[in-house]
Design a protein around this motif. Structure first.
Motif, PDB file in Angstrom:
ATOM      1  N   PRO A 112       0.845  -1.199   0.000  1.00 25.29           N
ATOM      2  CA  PRO A 112       0.000   0.000   0.000  1.00 25.29           C
ATOM      3  C   PRO A 112       0.874   1.241   0.000  1.00 25.29           C
ATOM      4  O   PRO A 112       1.990   1.232   0.517  1.00 25.29           O
ATOM      5  N   GLY A 113       0.389   2.277  -0.613  1.00 23.39           N
ATOM      6  CA  GLY A 113       1.140   3.526  -0.637  1.00 23.39           C
ATOM      7  C   GLY A 113       0.783   4.362  -1.841  1.00 23.39           C
ATOM      8  O   GLY A 113      -0.088   4.022  -2.629  1.00 23.39           O
ATOM      9  N   THR A 114       1.491   5.448  -1.982  1.00 26.75           N
ATOM     10  CA  THR A 114       1.301   6.355  -3.103  1.00 26.75           C
ATOM     11  C   THR A 114       2.491   6.201  -4.029  1.00 26.75           C
ATOM     12  O   THR A 114       3.638   6.266  -3.576  1.00 26.75           O
ATOM     13  N   TYR A 115       2.215   5.985  -5.284  1.00 25.14           N
ATOM     14  CA  TYR A 115       3.258   5.756  -6.271  1.00 25.14           C
ATOM     15  C   TYR A 115       3.168   6.786  -7.380  1.00 25.14           C
ATOM     16  O   TYR A 115       2.079   7.241  -7.714  1.00 25.14           O
ATOM     17  N   THR A 116       4.308   7.115  -7.962  1.00 24.59           N
ATOM     18  CA  THR A 116       4.346   7.964  -9.138  1.00 24.59           C
ATOM     19  C   THR A 116       4.673   7.067 -10.321  1.00 24.59           C
ATOM     20  O   THR A 116       5.784   6.562 -10.445  1.00 24.59           O
ATOM     21  N   LEU A 117       3.664   6.841 -11.151  1.00 27.51           N
ATOM     22  CA  LEU A 117       3.797   5.981 -12.322  1.00 27.51           C
ATOM     23  C   LEU A 117       3.454   6.818 -13.546  1.00 27.51           C
ATOM     24  O   LEU A 117       2.760   7.824 -13.445  1.00 27.51           O
ATOM     25  N   ASN A 118       3.935   6.377 -14.706  1.00 28.16           N
ATOM     26  CA  ASN A 118       3.564   7.093 -15.922  1.00 28.16           C
ATOM     27  C   ASN A 118       3.405   6.123 -17.081  1.00 28.16           C
ATOM     28  O   ASN A 118       3.807   4.971 -17.004  1.00 28.16           O
ATOM     29  N   LEU A 169       5.589  -1.339  -7.692  1.00 31.03           N
ATOM     30  CA  LEU A 169       4.557  -1.733  -6.724  1.00 31.03           C
ATOM     31  C   LEU A 169       5.048  -2.803  -5.760  1.00 31.03           C
ATOM     32  O   LEU A 169       4.482  -2.983  -4.694  1.00 31.03           O
ATOM     33  N   ASN A 170       6.113  -3.503  -6.135  1.00 31.99           N
ATOM     34  CA  ASN A 170       6.654  -4.579  -5.310  1.00 31.99           C
ATOM     35  C   ASN A 170       7.657  -4.075  -4.281  1.00 31.99           C
ATOM     36  O   ASN A 170       8.060  -4.805  -3.394  1.00 31.99           O
ATOM     37  N   LEU A 171       8.057  -2.805  -4.386  1.00 35.52           N
ATOM     38  CA  LEU A 171       8.973  -2.220  -3.409  1.00 35.52           C
ATOM     39  C   LEU A 171       8.171  -1.503  -2.338  1.00 35.52           C
ATOM     40  O   LEU A 171       7.270  -0.732  -2.652  1.00 35.52           O
ATOM     41  N   LYS A 172       8.518  -1.770  -1.111  1.00 38.49           N
ATOM     42  CA  LYS A 172       7.825  -1.107  -0.006  1.00 38.49           C
ATOM     43  C   LYS A 172       8.171   0.378  -0.047  1.00 38.49           C
ATOM     44  O   LYS A 172       9.349   0.744   0.001  1.00 38.49           O
ATOM     45  N   PRO A 173       7.160   1.251  -0.178  1.00 35.78           N
ATOM     46  CA  PRO A 173       7.458   2.682  -0.273  1.00 35.78           C
ATOM     47  C   PRO A 173       8.047   3.219   1.020  1.00 35.78           C
ATOM     48  O   PRO A 173       7.703   2.761   2.111  1.00 35.78           O
ATOM     49  N   GLU A 174       8.942   4.155   0.870  1.00 31.62           N
ATOM     50  CA  GLU A 174       9.544   4.814   2.032  1.00 31.62           C
ATOM     51  C   GLU A 174       8.502   5.740   2.648  1.00 31.62           C
ATOM     52  O   GLU A 174       7.751   6.394   1.938  1.00 31.62           O
ATOM     53  N   THR A 175       8.484   5.797   3.944  1.00 31.58           N
ATOM     54  CA  THR A 175       7.585   6.711   4.637  1.00 31.58           C
ATOM     55  C   THR A 175       8.415   7.817   5.256  1.00 31.58           C
ATOM     56  O   THR A 175       9.637   7.715   5.359  1.00 31.58           O
ATOM     57  N   GLU A 176       7.759   8.866   5.663  1.00 29.82           N
ATOM     58  CA  GLU A 176       8.467   9.955   6.322  1.00 29.82           C
ATOM     59  C   GLU A 176       9.156   9.453   7.581  1.00 29.82           C
ATOM     60  O   GLU A 176      10.250   9.871   7.908  1.00 29.82           O
ATOM     61  N   GLU A 177       8.502   8.524   8.300  1.00 23.46           N
ATOM     62  CA  GLU A 177       9.096   7.973   9.514  1.00 23.46           C
ATOM     63  C   GLU A 177      10.374   7.209   9.194  1.00 23.46           C
ATOM     64  O   GLU A 177      11.365   7.330   9.893  1.00 23.46           O
ATOM     65  N   THR A 178      10.339   6.418   8.124  1.00 26.70           N
ATOM     66  CA  THR A 178      11.515   5.648   7.721  1.00 26.70           C
ATOM     67  C   THR A 178      12.652   6.584   7.333  1.00 26.70           C
ATOM     68  O   THR A 178      13.790   6.387   7.730  1.00 26.70           O
TER      69      THR A 178
END
Length: 76
Positions: free
Chosen positions: A40-46, A58-67
């Motif tokens: 889950p997360g927000t991705y920039t795709l084109n 989509l298979n990479l865990k998105p970085e969060t501000e906390e991370t």
């Protein structure tokens, strides 16, 4: 993407947005390349991205501000 979203649900969403041409091909590729986890997360795709590139994103865990904050602290 939302928590617990399946590859087929993601494929449907991406097709509606015009990011992929075929839901079936996207699902097949996810199984072929073994990309069956969507985080889950927000991705920039084109539209210039291939289905494989989208699956990789989509298979990479998105970085969060906390991370990011924890990483900055660890390196300071």
């Amino acid at each position: 993407m939302t928590d617990g979203e399946s590859v087929s649900e993601a494929a449907e969403f991406l097709a509606r947005k015009g990011l992929i041409k075929s839901e079936f091909a996207f699902i097949f590729q996810s199984k072929f390349y073994d990309y069956e986890t969507i985080y889950p997360g927000t991705y920039t795709l084109n539209t210039s991205m291939t289905s494989k590139e989208i699956l990789q994103a989509l298979n990479l865990k998105p970085e969060t501000e906390e991370t990011e904050a924890a990483q900055k602290t660890a390196y300071e």
